[in-house]
Write a protein that holds these residues in place. Structure first.
Motif, short mmCIF file in Angstrom:
data_model
loop_
_atom_site.label_atom_id
_atom_site.label_comp_id
_atom_site.label_asym_id
_atom_site.label_seq_id
_atom_site.Cartn_x
_atom_site.Cartn_y
_atom_site.Cartn_z
N GLN A 45 0.90 -1.27 -0.10
CA GLN A 45 0.03 0.01 0.13
C GLN A 45 0.87 1.37 -0.10
O GLN A 45 1.71 1.40 -0.82
N GLY A 46 0.66 1.99 1.13
CA GLY A 46 1.65 3.41 0.78
C GLY A 46 1.37 4.26 -0.22
O GLY A 46 0.28 4.40 -0.69
N ASP A 76 -10.83 -10.76 -3.96
CA ASP A 76 -11.06 -9.94 -4.96
C ASP A 76 -10.16 -8.67 -4.84
O ASP A 76 -10.66 -7.69 -5.04
N ALA A 77 -8.97 -8.90 -4.61
CA ALA A 77 -8.11 -7.83 -4.09
C ALA A 77 -8.24 -6.59 -5.04
O ALA A 77 -7.93 -6.94 -6.33
N ALA A 78 -8.32 -5.34 -4.62
CA ALA A 78 -8.28 -4.21 -5.59
C ALA A 78 -7.88 -3.03 -4.60
O ALA A 78 -8.16 -2.88 -3.62
N VAL A 79 -7.39 -1.90 -5.27
CA VAL A 79 -7.28 -1.08 -4.85
C VAL A 79 -8.37 0.14 -5.07
O VAL A 79 -8.84 0.03 -6.02
N VAL A 89 -7.34 -0.31 0.89
CA VAL A 89 -8.17 -1.73 0.54
C VAL A 89 -9.58 -1.66 0.88
O VAL A 89 -10.45 -2.65 1.14
N GLY A 90 -9.86 -0.30 1.76
CA GLY A 90 -11.39 -0.48 2.16
C GLY A 90 -12.43 -0.28 1.20
O GLY A 90 -12.10 0.24 0.18
N LEU A 136 -13.42 4.36 -3.04
CA LEU A 136 -14.45 3.56 -3.14
C LEU A 136 -13.93 2.31 -3.69
O LEU A 136 -13.16 2.28 -4.96
N GLY A 137 -14.36 0.98 -3.51
CA GLY A 137 -14.24 0.00 -4.27
C GLY A 137 -12.95 -0.98 -3.91
O GLY A 137 -12.76 -2.03 -4.50
N GLY A 138 -12.12 -0.59 -2.84
CA GLY A 138 -11.01 -1.41 -2.28
C GLY A 138 -11.32 -2.65 -1.95
O GLY A 138 -12.50 -2.86 -1.24
#
Length: 552
Positions: free
Chosen positions: A207-208, A493-496, A466-467, A486-488
């Motif tokens: 992340q970061g 289903d990992a997504a940023v 990732v929230g 939105l959508g992390g």
């Protein structure tokens, strides 16, 4: 859980004694702060905004009730009566005095704990699925392999001064509960076509400042080659990772620069040189570690009639059961997640009294076994269904019976500007305001599964990227603003998450989240979770709801 041998005991005590001497030299003025800094960081001691902070390692999130009582004692004796459980499955004390830290480390050593490698450019605490060894959906107990990695990585002479900090996570279940795709190395236990168990190896997540979903570089790695393959990855990174730029030093940047194919080739080439050497795990060595994690002798039981009746009679209990329980591999038992997120509370904080209470309850109902979840909650992993109502009643008396796991008030948040000198904005007051706003359990349950994560700066200790809803504190000319994504997702289903619009001031964060939730409820399809709706509709309906008044 793993028990120290004579070497372990001697090693931890020697390290504590060494640091006691270093602290004495600092207090006497024989060391400057610059000279002392690398020494304290090697022992988990940070200098934050107002005071020192000590980060204590909880390997793969596993604690005994005896260890939990020790953490409570430290909070009561040397801090301000509480501790903060983190997304790395560790605990932090925010107010220790420098002169007391050697005594704290000695006290930790009494219960086989320490603060080594909780800071610095080394391999940090290996994290794991908090349900390991108990979950019904588990392929294998990942703690065994986390312990093997802990022993291999502790003070590894080749990897004590890496280009940057290095984080490893492992899950042994079909469902990723350890966010493995957002670690420098993520490991997922898999079965191959022949039924053998090994590892999928994922590299370069993080992340970061530069959030990246990790890439799989090996679909299946046999168990005996785990350490040699990790060594090959670390050697490749140690050789090629940048040391001239702090922001480009993580392995994710190296992977992006070389490309996944070339990076994989380099790792495989190095692995071929060492794969059949001293790092090969023998059956005897694996069995040695496995013995420390032998499954508890639980007796299978039929569904408990009293448990079913209590749910019908007590609505709050039934609601808590829906959110805070997870299936156990032994019939008649469940895993219980104890929320550290009461309405208006600080996510991850537990008082000394609550820690003592959890220790007591663990001994009474969960064989003395406690886990720390990376979502900043605690877990009692071996509870009989027949004991659940009694356990819940006692948790209520300790302020620990919040039924909100996986819901909007199960907020992940870093300490932010209230403590951290790296932060741009506060995270704790935002979390408190949002948890109060959505404290109505009927509303939270109607909204359904949703992760809301808050970070006070771009370092993303609150995992905002990732929230499902992510909130990032930013500084705008000395004022606190918050960027919304939105959508992390941190799971399978990992997504940023994607930025939904301009940052909003502190006083508008709760209103903004309210509008996001209202929009979701108006556009979702039947039974559709929040993140699925965002991915189906895109950001447009949310942007329209948030910024219609500005455009008008």
């Amino acid at each position: 859980m793993y028990q120290y041998n004579n070497f372990d005991h001697a090693f931890v005590r020697a390290r504590s004694a060494e640091f006691r001497e270093q602290v004495a030299r600092r207090l006497a003025g024989e060391l400057t702060e610059d000279e002392f800094k690398p020494l304290r960081l090697m022992n988990g001691l940070y200098l934050q905004l107002h005071a020192y902070m000590l980060r204590v390692a909880i390997p793969y999130g596993t604690l005994s009730s005896r260890q939990m009582r020790k953490l409570a004692e430290i909070a009561r004796r040397w801090d301000r009566g509480y501790g903060h459980f983190t997304t790395r499955q560790n605990i932090q004390y925010n107010w220790p005095k420098l002169e007391d830290v050697p005594d704290i480390l000695d006290s930790l050593a009494e219960v086989e704990m320490h603060a080594i490698q909780t800071s610095g450019n080394c391999i940090r605490n290996v994290t794991a699925d908090q349900f390991a060894g108990a979950a019904a959906d588990e392929i294998e107990d990942s703690r065994i392999w986390a312990e093997i990695m802990r022993q291999w990585s502790t003070l590894h002479p080749e990897f004590s001064f890496l280009p940057r900090k290095f984080k490893i996570a492992i899950t042994g279940a079909e469902t990723d509960r350890a966010a493995v795709k957002f670690h420098d190395i993520g490991l997922r236990m898999r079965r191959n076509a022949e039924g053998a168990v090994g590892f999928e190896v994922i590299v370069g997540g993080g992340q970061g400042r530069t959030p990246i979903v990790g890439e799989t570089i090996r679909e299946f790695l046999p168990k005996e080659h785990l350490l040699s393959y990790l060594e090959a990855i670390l050697r490749t990174y140690n050789l090629l990772g940048r040391r001239d730029n702090l922001y480009k030093a993580r392995i994710k940047i190296l992977l992006a620069q070389t490309g996944v194919e070339e990076f994989t080739r380099l790792v495989e080439e190095e692995w071929e040189r060492i794969r059949d050497g001293a790092l090969t795990l023998t059956d005897a060595e694996i069995r040695r570690i496995e013995r420390h994690f032998a499954p508890p002798a639980l007796k299978p039981a039929k569904p408990d009639a009293g448990f079913a009746a209590a749910k019908l009679e007590h609505r709050d209990f039934a609601r808590w059961c829906r959110t805070n329980l997870f299936p156990h591999k032994v019939p008649g038992h469940v895993l219980v997640t104890v929320s550290l997120k009461p309405a208006g509370g600080i996510p991850g904080d537990a008082t000394a009294e609550q820690m003592d209470a959890i220790a007591d309850l663990a001994e009474r109902y969960s064989l003395g076994d406690i886990r720390v979840a990376h979502e900043q909650n605690l877990v009692l992993p071996h509870v009989r269904e027949a004991d659940l109502f009694e356990l819940w009643t006692l948790l209520k008396g300790d302020g620990l019976a919040e039924g909100n796991i996986g819901l909007i008030t199960d907020i992940i948040a870093c300490p932010g500007l209230d403590y951290c000198n790296l932060a741009n904005a506060r995270a704790i007051p935002v979390a408190q305001a949002l948890s109060r706003r959505f404290a109505d359990s009927e509303l939270a349950n109607e909204i359904g599964p949703l992760t809301l994560n808050i970070s006070g700066c771009i370092n993303a200790c609150g995992h905002h990227h990732v929230g499902n809803i992510g909130i990032l504190g930013v500084d705008k000319k000395g004022e606190e603003f918050y960027q919304i994504t939105l959508g992390g997702s941190a799971g399978d289903d990992a997504a940023v998450g994607s930025i939904v619009g301009p940052a909003v001031p502190f006083e508008r964060v709760t209103e903004t989240v309210e509008r996001i939730i209202e929009t979701y409820r108006s556009v979702r399809e039947t039974g559709e979770p929040f993140v699925a709706t965002v991915r189906r509709t895109g950001l447009t309906p949310f942007k329209e709801a948030l910024y219609a008044d500005r455009q008008a």
